[in-house]
Design an enzyme around this catalytic site. Structure first.
Site, short mmCIF file in Angstrom:
data_model
loop_
_atom_site.label_atom_id
_atom_site.label_comp_id
_atom_site.label_asym_id
_atom_site.label_seq_id
_atom_site.Cartn_x
_atom_site.Cartn_y
_atom_site.Cartn_z
N LEU A 56 3.14 146.11 82.62
CA LEU A 56 2.84 146.72 82.40
C LEU A 56 1.27 146.95 81.83
O LEU A 56 1.20 146.05 81.26
CB LEU A 56 2.67 148.97 81.71
N ASP A 57 0.07 146.87 83.23
CA ASP A 57 -1.91 146.72 82.52
C ASP A 57 -1.64 144.93 81.79
O ASP A 57 -2.48 144.92 81.61
CB ASP A 57 -2.24 147.52 81.93
N GLU A 58 -0.05 144.12 82.60
CA GLU A 58 -0.88 142.38 82.32
C GLU A 58 -0.29 141.84 82.87
O GLU A 58 0.07 140.92 82.86
CB GLU A 58 0.09 142.55 81.09
#
Length: 299
Positions: free
Chosen positions: A243-245
């Site tokens: 997530l969001d990486e």
């Protein structure tokens, strides 16, 4: 689609009907540029733009983006693609060949906040975002009026974690039906499953605030205000299972100070999100981005 927008697209297709873009990545070694240049010369092509980069001349990875032009390109598409296979195999390349006469199709996913959606539509209408926005999918009705005013299909599909699998099955069916090339999450406030991400690797572009990782989770603007931050920003990246990486495409910041309250932070945050996402989408559509491991090379 407005008549002005249609005119912009037709002019673009006419001006670029004989152009193509080539993206290449492979182990750096002598002869790569020479082999590609000779190949294009033999195809009667002229190089109009070229950028290259290597992580290390001895043991690194080589990246290349070339735009070239050749008379009668449309009729030679398959011939050029098949002929380049030999060079690709010779240098063990990952390569992508895009013909500019084939306009890429984009799907936009949205939720309740529509500032990023509006920006993408305005950029598209003005001819600065050269793509076919095939459809907009949203789990809120908020954006319907503006989307349909542009003549773009709008699909309202309620979504939450309890029905995520069924929702994504419907979304994937639409993406296949419209033959979508790029998916833009314009503040789409839902987490995608690994199956959805796997179906479109390095094709899903997301935007989020750059308070991460300091103010992760709920109410980041309030907590950032309480901490007295002096910079806020936005990050656009490709979506992965982490997530969001995912690989970052573009980032930017804007200054704030003690006079800015929570509402001001949100307002400035929306401003920077709009511009960062638009640039990221534009660069992806123009084949300026190569994903390498969990990073990007942006030409």
């Amino acid at each position: 689609m407005s008549s002005y927008n249609n005119e912009q697209i037709q002019q673009y297709l006419t001006n670029n009907q004989n152009k193509a873009r080539l993206l290449v990545s492979c182990s750096d070694q002598p002869g790569i540029v020479s082999a590609i240049s000779t190949f294009l010369f033999e195809q009667g092509a002229n190089i109009v733009e070229s950028s290259q980069y290597t992580t290390d001349p001895s043991e690194g990875t080589f990246f290349l983006r070339i735009v070239f032009e050749s008379p009668g390109m449309k009729e030679k598409e398959e011939e050029i693609r098949e002929a380049f296979n030999d060079i690709g195999e010779q240098f063990s390349m990952k390569w992508k060949l895009t013909f500019l006469s084939n306009l890429k199709k984009t799907a936009i996913f949205a939720s309740k906040e529509v500032h990023c959606l509006r920006e993408l539509l305005y950029q598209w209408e003005s001819g600065d975002l050269m793509t076919d926005i095939a459809l907009v999918i949203s789990n809120h009705e908020t954006g319907r009026e503006i989307v349909e005013s542009f003549g773009i299909p709008f699909y309202y599909i309620p979504a939450n974690k309890d029905i995520r699998k069924e929702v994504e099955a419907e979304q994937l069916k639409l993406l296949e039906e419209y033959e979508v090339d790029v998916i833009v999450l314009a503040r789409y406030m839902q987490i995608l499953t690994p199956d959805f991400v796997a179906a479109h690797p390095s094709k899903i572009i997301n935007i989020h605030h750059s308070f991460l990782p300091a103010f992760i989770g709920a109410s980041p603007h309030k907590r950032a205000y309480e901490r007295g931050v002096k910079l806020i920003g936005a990050t656009s990246h490709y979506v992965t299972d982490d997530l969001d990486e995912g690989p970052i495409i573009e980032q930017d910041v804007i200054r704030v100070d003690h006079r800015n309250g929570v509402r001001d932070l949100k307002k400035k945050g929306r401003l920077i999100e709009r511009s960062v996402l638009t640039r990221a989408v534009k660069w992806d559509i123009e084949d300026r981005v190569i994903v390498h491991e969990n990073k990007t090379i942006v030409f």
